[in-house]
Write a protein that holds these residues in place. Sequence first.
Motif, PDB file in Angstrom:
ATOM      1  N   THR A 148       2.479   5.671  -4.975  1.00 15.63           N
ATOM      2  CA  THR A 148       3.480   6.728  -5.108  1.00 15.63           C
ATOM      3  C   THR A 148       4.681   6.271  -4.287  1.00 15.63           C
ATOM      4  O   THR A 148       4.571   5.342  -3.472  1.00 15.63           O
ATOM      5  CB  THR A 148       2.962   8.061  -4.534  1.00 15.63           C
ATOM      6  OG1 THR A 148       2.747   7.900  -3.123  1.00 15.63           O
ATOM      7  CG2 THR A 148       1.685   8.507  -5.229  1.00 15.63           C
ATOM      8  N   PHE A 149       5.802   6.926  -4.463  1.00 15.92           N
ATOM      9  CA  PHE A 149       6.958   6.571  -3.634  1.00 15.92           C
ATOM     10  C   PHE A 149       6.627   6.736  -2.160  1.00 15.92           C
ATOM     11  O   PHE A 149       6.927   5.872  -1.341  1.00 15.92           O
ATOM     12  CB  PHE A 149       8.190   7.411  -3.991  1.00 15.92           C
ATOM     13  CG  PHE A 149       9.303   7.216  -3.008  1.00 15.92           C
ATOM     14  CD1 PHE A 149       9.996   6.018  -2.969  1.00 15.92           C
ATOM     15  CD2 PHE A 149       9.623   8.201  -2.094  1.00 15.92           C
ATOM     16  CE1 PHE A 149      11.001   5.803  -2.028  1.00 15.92           C
ATOM     17  CE2 PHE A 149      10.629   8.004  -1.161  1.00 15.92           C
ATOM     18  CZ  PHE A 149      11.321   6.809  -1.128  1.00 15.92           C
ATOM     19  N   ASP A 150       5.985   7.853  -1.806  1.00 13.81           N
ATOM     20  CA  ASP A 150       5.679   8.113  -0.394  1.00 13.81           C
ATOM     21  C   ASP A 150       4.802   7.022   0.212  1.00 13.81           C
ATOM     22  O   ASP A 150       5.050   6.575   1.337  1.00 13.81           O
ATOM     23  CB  ASP A 150       5.003   9.474  -0.230  1.00 13.81           C
ATOM     24  CG  ASP A 150       5.940  10.640  -0.463  1.00 13.81           C
ATOM     25  OD1 ASP A 150       7.159  10.425  -0.564  1.00 13.81           O
ATOM     26  OD2 ASP A 150       5.444  11.778  -0.533  1.00 13.81           O
ATOM     27  N   SER A 151       3.777   6.585  -0.509  1.00 14.92           N
ATOM     28  CA  SER A 151       2.883   5.572   0.064  1.00 14.92           C
ATOM     29  C   SER A 151       3.580   4.218   0.167  1.00 14.92           C
ATOM     30  O   SER A 151       3.450   3.528   1.182  1.00 14.92           O
ATOM     31  CB  SER A 151       1.581   5.460  -0.732  1.00 14.92           C
ATOM     32  OG  SER A 151       1.786   4.917  -2.007  1.00 14.92           O
ATOM     33  N   TRP A 152       4.345   3.841  -0.853  1.00 14.93           N
ATOM     34  CA  TRP A 152       5.055   2.563  -0.816  1.00 14.93           C
ATOM     35  C   TRP A 152       6.124   2.570   0.278  1.00 14.93           C
ATOM     36  O   TRP A 152       6.223   1.634   1.073  1.00 14.93           O
ATOM     37  CB  TRP A 152       5.686   2.268  -2.175  1.00 14.93           C
ATOM     38  CG  TRP A 152       6.438   0.986  -2.223  1.00 14.93           C
ATOM     39  CD1 TRP A 152       5.911  -0.265  -2.398  1.00 14.93           C
ATOM     40  CD2 TRP A 152       7.844   0.812  -2.081  1.00 14.93           C
ATOM     41  NE1 TRP A 152       6.908  -1.207  -2.379  1.00 14.93           N
ATOM     42  CE2 TRP A 152       8.109  -0.562  -2.182  1.00 14.93           C
ATOM     43  CE3 TRP A 152       8.906   1.690  -1.879  1.00 14.93           C
ATOM     44  CZ2 TRP A 152       9.394  -1.083  -2.087  1.00 14.93           C
ATOM     45  CZ3 TRP A 152      10.184   1.169  -1.785  1.00 14.93           C
ATOM     46  CH2 TRP A 152      10.418  -0.203  -1.883  1.00 14.93           C
ATOM     47  N   ALA A 153       6.906   3.622   0.327  1.00 13.56           N
ATOM     48  CA  ALA A 153       7.971   3.709   1.325  1.00 13.56           C
ATOM     49  C   ALA A 153       7.395   3.758   2.744  1.00 13.56           C
ATOM     50  O   ALA A 153       7.984   3.198   3.666  1.00 13.56           O
ATOM     51  CB  ALA A 153       8.850   4.927   1.057  1.00 13.56           C
ATOM     52  N   SER A 154       6.241   4.382   2.910  1.00 13.59           N
ATOM     53  CA  SER A 154       5.605   4.412   4.229  1.00 13.59           C
ATOM     54  C   SER A 154       5.197   3.013   4.667  1.00 13.59           C
ATOM     55  O   SER A 154       5.337   2.656   5.841  1.00 13.59           O
ATOM     56  CB  SER A 154       4.389   5.341   4.211  1.00 13.59           C
ATOM     57  OG  SER A 154       4.813   6.681   4.065  1.00 13.59           O
ATOM     58  N   LEU A 155       4.691   2.200   3.728  1.00 14.48           N
ATOM     59  CA  LEU A 155       4.373   0.806   4.050  1.00 14.48           C
ATOM     60  C   LEU A 155       5.625   0.044   4.469  1.00 14.48           C
ATOM     61  O   LEU A 155       5.599  -0.752   5.414  1.00 14.48           O
ATOM     62  CB  LEU A 155       3.728   0.104   2.854  1.00 14.48           C
ATOM     63  CG  LEU A 155       2.304   0.491   2.516  1.00 14.48           C
ATOM     64  CD1 LEU A 155       1.886  -0.144   1.185  1.00 14.48           C
ATOM     65  CD2 LEU A 155       1.362   0.075   3.630  1.00 14.48           C
ATOM     66  N   MET A 156       6.719   0.289   3.774  1.00 10.54           N
ATOM     67  CA  MET A 156       7.976  -0.378   4.114  1.00 10.54           C
ATOM     68  C   MET A 156       8.473   0.086   5.476  1.00 10.54           C
ATOM     69  O   MET A 156       8.988  -0.716   6.257  1.00 10.54           O
ATOM     70  CB  MET A 156       9.017  -0.132   3.021  1.00 10.54           C
ATOM     71  CG  MET A 156       8.644  -0.729   1.671  1.00 10.54           C
ATOM     72  SD  MET A 156       8.447  -2.525   1.706  1.00 10.54           S
ATOM     73  CE  MET A 156      10.150  -3.022   1.928  1.00 10.54           C
ATOM     74  N   CYS A 157       8.302   1.370   5.784  1.00 10.04           N
ATOM     75  CA  CYS A 157       8.689   1.882   7.105  1.00 10.04           C
ATOM     76  C   CYS A 157       7.874   1.207   8.200  1.00 10.04           C
ATOM     77  O   CYS A 157       8.409   0.865   9.258  1.00 10.04           O
ATOM     78  CB  CYS A 157       8.488   3.395   7.173  1.00 10.04           C
ATOM     79  SG  CYS A 157       9.713   4.345   6.273  1.00 10.04           S
ATOM     80  N   GLU A 158       6.594   1.004   7.929  1.00  8.83           N
ATOM     81  CA  GLU A 158       5.738   0.334   8.909  1.00  8.83           C
ATOM     82  C   GLU A 158       6.168  -1.116   9.104  1.00  8.83           C
ATOM     83  O   GLU A 158       6.236  -1.612  10.227  1.00  8.83           O
ATOM     84  CB  GLU A 158       4.289   0.396   8.443  1.00  8.83           C
ATOM     85  CG  GLU A 158       3.308  -0.201   9.414  1.00  8.83           C
ATOM     86  CD  GLU A 158       1.883  -0.078   8.932  1.00  8.83           C
ATOM     87  OE1 GLU A 158       1.137  -1.062   9.092  1.00  8.83           O
ATOM     88  OE2 GLU A 158       1.510   0.985   8.404  1.00  8.83           O
ATOM     89  N   ALA A 159       6.483  -1.793   7.998  1.00 13.11           N
ATOM     90  CA  ALA A 159       6.890  -3.203   8.085  1.00 13.11           C
ATOM     91  C   ALA A 159       8.198  -3.368   8.852  1.00 13.11           C
ATOM     92  O   ALA A 159       8.410  -4.380   9.505  1.00 13.11           O
ATOM     93  CB  ALA A 159       7.024  -3.791   6.680  1.00 13.11           C
ATOM     94  N   TYR A 160       9.057  -2.375   8.764  1.00 12.83           N
ATOM     95  CA  TYR A 160      10.370  -2.449   9.413  1.00 12.83           C
ATOM     96  C   TYR A 160      10.526  -1.338  10.452  1.00 12.83           C
ATOM     97  O   TYR A 160      11.586  -0.721  10.560  1.00 12.83           O
ATOM     98  CB  TYR A 160      11.479  -2.407   8.360  1.00 12.83           C
ATOM     99  CG  TYR A 160      11.403  -3.606   7.467  1.00 12.83           C
ATOM    100  CD1 TYR A 160      11.866  -4.840   7.899  1.00 12.83           C
ATOM    101  CD2 TYR A 160      10.805  -3.531   6.214  1.00 12.83           C
ATOM    102  CE1 TYR A 160      11.757  -5.965   7.106  1.00 12.83           C
ATOM    103  CE2 TYR A 160      10.686  -4.659   5.411  1.00 12.83           C
ATOM    104  CZ  TYR A 160      11.159  -5.866   5.870  1.00 12.83           C
ATOM    105  OH  TYR A 160      11.037  -6.981   5.092  1.00 12.83           O
ATOM    106  N   ALA A 161       9.472  -1.101  11.219  1.00 12.61           N
ATOM    107  CA  ALA A 161       9.463  -0.009  12.200  1.00 12.61           C
ATOM    108  C   ALA A 161      10.620  -0.097  13.178  1.00 12.61           C
ATOM    109  O   ALA A 161      11.176   0.921  13.583  1.00 12.61           O
ATOM    110  CB  ALA A 161       8.133   0.008  12.952  1.00 12.61           C
ATOM    111  N   GLY A 162      11.023  -1.291  13.529  1.00  9.02           N
ATOM    112  CA  GLY A 162      12.128  -1.467  14.467  1.00  9.02           C
ATOM    113  C   GLY A 162      13.465  -1.002  13.923  1.00  9.02           C
ATOM    114  O   GLY A 162      14.408  -0.802  14.683  1.00  9.02           O
TER     115      GLY A 162
END
Length: 84
Positions: free
Chosen positions: A12-26
């Motif tokens: 879903t958008f939420d799950s994919w975007a959350s992964l991207m947020c984790e990858a670029y947490a900084g």
Amino acid sequence: MLAVVYDPRYHTFDSWASLMCEAYAGQQLCIPNESTDWQEWAAGLKAIDVFMNEGIPGPYNFNKWQDWAQALVGAVNQPTEPMR
């Protein structure tokens, strides 16, 4: 730094975007929720310095987040040397 982009298929958008947020947490991307406009969120991701020179298409040219995310994957994962 190499750009990391997760394959959006089966997300879903939420799950994919959350992964991207984790990858670029900084980079302090906002974690999406049900009221997040995917195009505004995507514009924030596109503005991250690691993506600035990747030729990433703007999200406002797409109607579906999956189509934009696939274009993002394609832009980031372009081969840099011809295959032999």
